[in-house]
Design a protein around this motif. Structure first.
Motif, PDB file in Angstrom:
ATOM      1  N   LYS A   1       0.823  -1.213   0.000  1.00 42.12           N
ATOM      2  CA  LYS A   1       0.000   0.000   0.000  1.00 42.12           C
ATOM      3  C   LYS A   1       0.855   1.261   0.000  1.00 42.12           C
ATOM      4  O   LYS A   1       0.559   2.229  -0.709  1.00 42.12           O
ATOM      5  CB  LYS A   1      -0.923  -0.007   1.224  1.00 42.12           C
TER       6      LYS A   1
ATOM      7  N   ASP B   1      -6.029   1.909   4.591  1.00 43.76           N
ATOM      8  CA  ASP B   1      -6.382   2.568   3.337  1.00 43.76           C
ATOM      9  C   ASP B   1      -6.740   4.039   3.573  1.00 43.76           C
ATOM     10  O   ASP B   1      -6.310   4.918   2.819  1.00 43.76           O
ATOM     11  CB  ASP B   1      -7.557   1.848   2.681  1.00 43.76           C
ATOM     12  N   LEU B   2      -7.529   4.301   4.622  1.00 39.26           N
ATOM     13  CA  LEU B   2      -7.934   5.677   4.916  1.00 39.26           C
ATOM     14  C   LEU B   2      -6.734   6.529   5.323  1.00 39.26           C
ATOM     15  O   LEU B   2      -6.587   7.674   4.881  1.00 39.26           O
ATOM     16  CB  LEU B   2      -8.987   5.690   6.026  1.00 39.26           C
TER      17      LEU B   2
ATOM     18  N   GLU C   1      -4.497   7.387   2.336  1.00 33.96           N
ATOM     19  CA  GLU C   1      -5.056   8.464   1.506  1.00 33.96           C
ATOM     20  C   GLU C   1      -4.746   9.833   2.118  1.00 33.96           C
ATOM     21  O   GLU C   1      -4.393  10.780   1.406  1.00 33.96           O
ATOM     22  CB  GLU C   1      -6.562   8.278   1.362  1.00 33.96           C
ATOM     23  N   LYS C   2      -4.880   9.941   3.438  1.00 31.03           N
ATOM     24  CA  LYS C   2      -4.572  11.205   4.101  1.00 31.03           C
ATOM     25  C   LYS C   2      -3.088  11.536   3.962  1.00 31.03           C
ATOM     26  O   LYS C   2      -2.713  12.694   3.706  1.00 31.03           O
ATOM     27  CB  LYS C   2      -4.945  11.128   5.586  1.00 31.03           C
TER      28      LYS C   2
ATOM     29  N   ASP D   1      -1.032  10.614   1.607  1.00 31.01           N
ATOM     30  CA  ASP D   1      -0.744  10.989   0.226  1.00 31.01           C
ATOM     31  C   ASP D   1      -1.163  12.442  -0.040  1.00 31.01           C
ATOM     32  O   ASP D   1      -0.422  13.206  -0.674  1.00 31.01           O
ATOM     33  CB  ASP D   1      -1.475  10.051  -0.733  1.00 31.01           C
ATOM     34  N   ALA D   2      -2.332  12.829   0.471  1.00 26.66           N
ATOM     35  CA  ALA D   2      -2.813  14.199   0.259  1.00 26.66           C
ATOM     36  C   ALA D   2      -1.892  15.203   0.932  1.00 26.66           C
ATOM     37  O   ALA D   2      -1.573  16.257   0.357  1.00 26.66           O
ATOM     38  CB  ALA D   2      -4.241  14.340   0.796  1.00 26.66           C
TER      39      ALA D   2
END
Length: 229
Positions: free
Chosen positions: A23, A83-84, A87-88, A90-91
């Motif tokens: 991931k 996963d959540l 995503e944070k 990466d942002a």
């Protein structure tokens, strides 16, 4: 650089460790931040059955030569939480990368502009700053000079960090990178500790500390003595 995966009060299966490596692609992360020093993933379990939908929490901490970036999330299983959180992360990495790239030809962000450039940032009060609709007021109580919202449990956790002096703008920016509601820093103007924090009305507050000169002075030899007659 390796990814360190550890569990806090829970076991981390080998299958999950492999999923973390798949991931969190190190090549992709290093393209956004080429000065990464370490990447830690901590998994914890909430034993309270009332929080079954958020029983697994994953916290990702990325340390580099720049500010620390942290992302955390909770879900019904560790894979969904990962996963959540990914995503944070990466942002926030992309926001930091974009700011670093544009800094060469652009001025620094002011405190009022942080909300426009950092995801999930609260909006500052002041002329020209937008203010979203205020939510229902949260019950508050006074503890000393501070206002405390609600009746949440106290969690005691001690950490020690090495910090370089920074401006208020930079402290606000780094607070958003770690996703916290407060940030302790050394004010570059006063060289004293200060804390920036979110308030319930979608603005920020700052607490400054000043050294009390009366405390640092040596006690007088007559202090505590009896009055002469």
């Amino acid at each position: 650089m390796d990814i360190v995966v550890k569990g806090r009060k829970t076991e981390v299966p080998e299958r999950f460790r492999k999923h973390v490596a798949e991931k969190l692609k190190l090549e992709k992360i290093q393209k956004l931040d080429g000065k990464v020093i370490s990447l830690d993933v901590e998994v914890s379990k909430e034993p309270n059955p009332r929080q079954a939908d958020r029983c697994d929490r994953v916290e990702i901490t990325l340390r580099s030569r720049g500010p620390v970036i942290r992302a955390e999330a909770a879900a019904s299983d560790p894979y969904a939480a990962l996963d959540l959180a990914a995503e944070k992360l990466d942002a926030r990495l992309r926001k930091q990368h974009d700011k670093r790239y544009s800094r060469r030809g652009a001025r620094r962000l002011t405190a009022a502009e942080v909300a426009d450039h950092v995801p999930d940032a609260a909006t500052l009060n002041g002329t020209g700053a937008s203010r979203p609709e205020e939510p229902e007021p949260v019950p508050t109580k006074k503890i000393g000079s501070l206002e405390v919202q609600g009746d949440g449990p106290l969690v005691v956790r001690e950490k020690t960090h090495v910090a370089a002096p920074m401006t208020l703008d930079q402290a606000l920016y780094e607070m958003e990178l770690v996703g916290h509601d407060f940030y302790l820093f050394i004010d570059s103007d006063t060289k004293e500790p200060a804390v920036v924090y979110r308030r319930h009305a979608y603005d920020y507050g700052v607490i400054h500390l000043r050294t009390d000169p009366m405390v640092t002075q040596a006690p007088s030899p007559d202090a505590g003595g009896s009055l002469g007659g």
